[in-house]
Design an enzyme around this catalytic site. Structure first.
Site, PDB file in Angstrom:
ATOM      1  N   LYS A  14     -19.122  -2.036   3.745  1.00  0.00           N
ATOM      2  CA  LYS A  14     -17.895  -1.269   3.912  1.00  0.00           C
ATOM      3  C   LYS A  14     -18.011   0.079   3.224  1.00  0.00           C
ATOM      4  CE  LYS A  14     -15.584  -4.177   0.466  1.00  0.00           C
ATOM      5  NZ  LYS A  14     -14.350  -4.709  -0.072  1.00  0.00           N
TER       6      LYS A  14
ATOM      7  N   ASP B 244     -15.163 -14.258  -5.068  1.00  0.00           N
ATOM      8  CA  ASP B 244     -15.235 -12.876  -4.571  1.00  0.00           C
ATOM      9  C   ASP B 244     -16.684 -12.609  -4.151  1.00  0.00           C
ATOM     10  OD1 ASP B 244     -14.863 -10.001  -4.190  1.00  0.00           O
ATOM     11  OD2 ASP B 244     -13.026 -10.210  -5.336  1.00  0.00           O
ATOM     12  N   ASP B 245     -17.093 -11.345  -4.109  1.00  0.00           N
ATOM     13  CA  ASP B 245     -18.431 -11.044  -3.600  1.00  0.00           C
ATOM     14  C   ASP B 245     -19.518 -11.811  -4.349  1.00  0.00           C
ATOM     15  OD1 ASP B 245     -17.480  -9.103  -1.768  1.00  0.00           O
ATOM     16  OD2 ASP B 245     -17.368  -7.633  -3.376  1.00  0.00           O
TER      17      ASP B 245
ATOM     18  N   ASP C 200     -16.467 -11.652  -8.831  1.00  0.00           N
ATOM     19  CA  ASP C 200     -17.722 -11.145  -8.247  1.00  0.00           C
ATOM     20  C   ASP C 200     -18.903 -11.658  -9.064  1.00  0.00           C
ATOM     21  OD1 ASP C 200     -15.543  -9.438  -7.547  1.00  0.00           O
ATOM     22  OD2 ASP C 200     -16.929  -7.824  -7.030  1.00  0.00           O
TER      23      ASP C 200
ATOM     24  N   HIS D 246     -16.876 -14.049  -1.092  1.00  0.00           N
ATOM     25  CA  HIS D 246     -16.702 -13.079  -0.015  1.00  0.00           C
ATOM     26  C   HIS D 246     -18.022 -12.661   0.616  1.00  0.00           C
ATOM     27  CE1 HIS D 246     -12.503 -11.690  -1.688  1.00  0.00           C
ATOM     28  NE2 HIS D 246     -12.532 -12.952  -1.322  1.00  0.00           N
TER      29      HIS D 246
ATOM     30  N   ARG E 174     -21.782  -8.102   4.838  1.00  0.00           N
ATOM     31  CA  ARG E 174     -20.782  -7.043   5.027  1.00  0.00           C
ATOM     32  C   ARG E 174     -21.277  -5.708   4.498  1.00  0.00           C
ATOM     33  NH1 ARG E 174     -14.820  -7.531   2.321  1.00  0.00           N
ATOM     34  NH2 ARG E 174     -16.047  -8.031   0.465  1.00  0.00           N
TER      35      ARG E 174
END
Ligand SMILES: *[C@@H]1O[C@H](CO)[C@@H](O)[C@H](O)[C@H]1NC(C)=O
Ligand SMILES: *[C@@H]1O[C@H](CO)[C@@H](O)[C@H](O)[C@H]1NC(C)=O
Ligand SMILES: *[C@@H]1O[C@H](CO)[C@@H](O)[C@H](O)[C@H]1NC(C)=O
Length: 361
Positions: free
Chosen positions: A257, A203-204, A182, A225, A255
């Site tokens: 979540k 990743d993010d 990340d 991501h 995104r």
């Protein structure tokens, strides 16, 4: 071609570490890792130059004792010894401090020593890289960061922090087993701005976990991501603007979540002017069904997503991906416009969208 480069190096190094007695004007240079010297430099000096040091294995380069208004400048290549531990490799705290890098400096995490494809989920214990913590009205700028073992920036408990023009290059992790790298994780902070930065990771690019008053703008994200809020569960995220950025070769574009069965809130969120290219999973994904790091397929309404603006999001996803996917409960006050995400054929959910949101899946 080599000679001019060498002569510049000879002129610049080595500068001996010293603490002048008149500390109000002091500039100190650290050329060898020694925890005591680094602590004393922070107590005595307004400007600290950290030049080409190799930090001992298992030690944090601890910049948590900086004087108010101090400036730290990285020069040369900084490395850390190998040990299985959770880090961080670099920790920064202070008020009105500035952390920056000179031309051609590098903070090299040597991630390949730890990478095993498992990230934070198992295998070797891996150190997180940079932990800004209790920073107030401070700035981190012009840093070159390479090959983080796992998460790069873990920002926690900061109020008033600008991160500007940071390069995170974890490209080697694409084939070398980098995972959970990340770029920017933020929690329990207020007024954090991340801008003008470039990220290559796995990743993010951004992961907002809790807190309020964040701006993420003018950034480039590749390989990871995407730009993300979450997972949010039993916390609150409020007033986040993610704008004028580009995401490519990533699992997701943008995104949100939230966690299945959790209580919390995600409120006043804007995604605007974001271009996408070659997204492999979901262009836009908003889901309220997360549990243990995966979707359950059933959203709950305890952590509703409200006051959401998604404007001018354009670009392409891969044929195997979905353009837009929404699976939420209890959402309200959504405003979508200018959504031009195309190319995807994957089956989508389109559940829980509040009336008048201006979105279709
Ligand atoms: C310390 O240096 C500053 C800046 O050069 C100067 O103004 C100040 O008078 C000096 N203080 C002492 C105690 O020498
Ligand atoms: C939409 O966003 C792109 C960047 O992705 C920007 O270049 C363009 O000017 C924006 N268009 C409008 C109408 O805001
Ligand atoms: C989006 O892009 C348009 C066109 O360039 C610009 O006018 C607008 O201010 C941008 N929005 C944000 C939030 O920066």
């Amino acid at each position: 071609m080599l000679l001019p480069v060498l002569s510049v190096l000879v002129i610049l190094s080595p500068i001996v570490y010293s603490i002048p007695h008149n500390t109000s004007a002091a500039s100190c240079t650290i050329t060898k890792y020694n925890a005591n010297d680094i602590l004393n430099a922070q107590k005595e000096c307004n400007e600290i130059i950290i030049n080409g040091i190799s930090v001992d294995a298992g030690k944090t380069l601890d910049l948590t004792h900086l004087k108010q208004g101090a400036k730290v400048i990285f020069q040369g290549t900084i490395t850390w010894g190998y040990k299985e531990w959770t880090g961080p490799l670099l920790k920064i705290s202070g008020t009105e401090v500035e952390i920056t890098g000179a031309a051609n400096h590098l903070l090299d995490g040597q991630g390949h020593l730890w990478w095993d494809g498992l990230g934070g989920n198992g295998g070797k214990a891996k150190p997180r890289f940079v932990n800004p913590s209790n920073l107030h009205n401070s700035k981190i700028s012009n840093l070159n960061i390479k090959n983080s073992p796992v998460h790069v920036f873990v920002i926690k408990g900061c109020d008033g922090l600008t991160i500007d023009n940071v390069l995170i290059d974890d490209k080697d992790g694409d084939t070398g087993g980098g995972h959970n790298t990340d770029a920017f994780d933020i929690s329990s902070s207020t007024n954090v701005v991340i801008k003008g930065s470039t990220v290559y990771n796995q990743d993010d690019c951004l992961a907002v976990k809790s807190g309020k008053g964040y701006v993420f703008t003018d950034n480039f994200c590749s390989g990871g991501h995407g730009i993300s809020i979450g997972s949010v569960g039993n916390t609150a995220v409020e007033s986040v603007q993610m704008t004028n950025s580009h995401v490519e070769n990533s699992a997701n574009g943008i995104r949100i979540k939230t966690v299945y069965g959790a209580v919390g809130s995600v409120k006043d969120i804007t995604f605007e002017n974001i271009s996408l290219k070659d997204i492999t999973g979901y262009g836009i994904i908003i889901e309220g069904d997360y549990e243990n790091g995966g979707p359950t397929g059933t959203p709950t309404d305890g952590c509703p997503i409200t006051e959401l603006t998604v404007k001018n999001i354009t670009g392409t996803v891969k044929e195997s991906a979905a353009n837009v996917y929404v699976l939420v409960e209890g959402a309200s006050d959504w405003h979508f416009s200018g959504i031009g995400v195309t190319g995807g054929k994957k089956a989508v959910k389109c559940q829980g969208i509040p009336p008048g949101a201006g979105i279709s899946c």
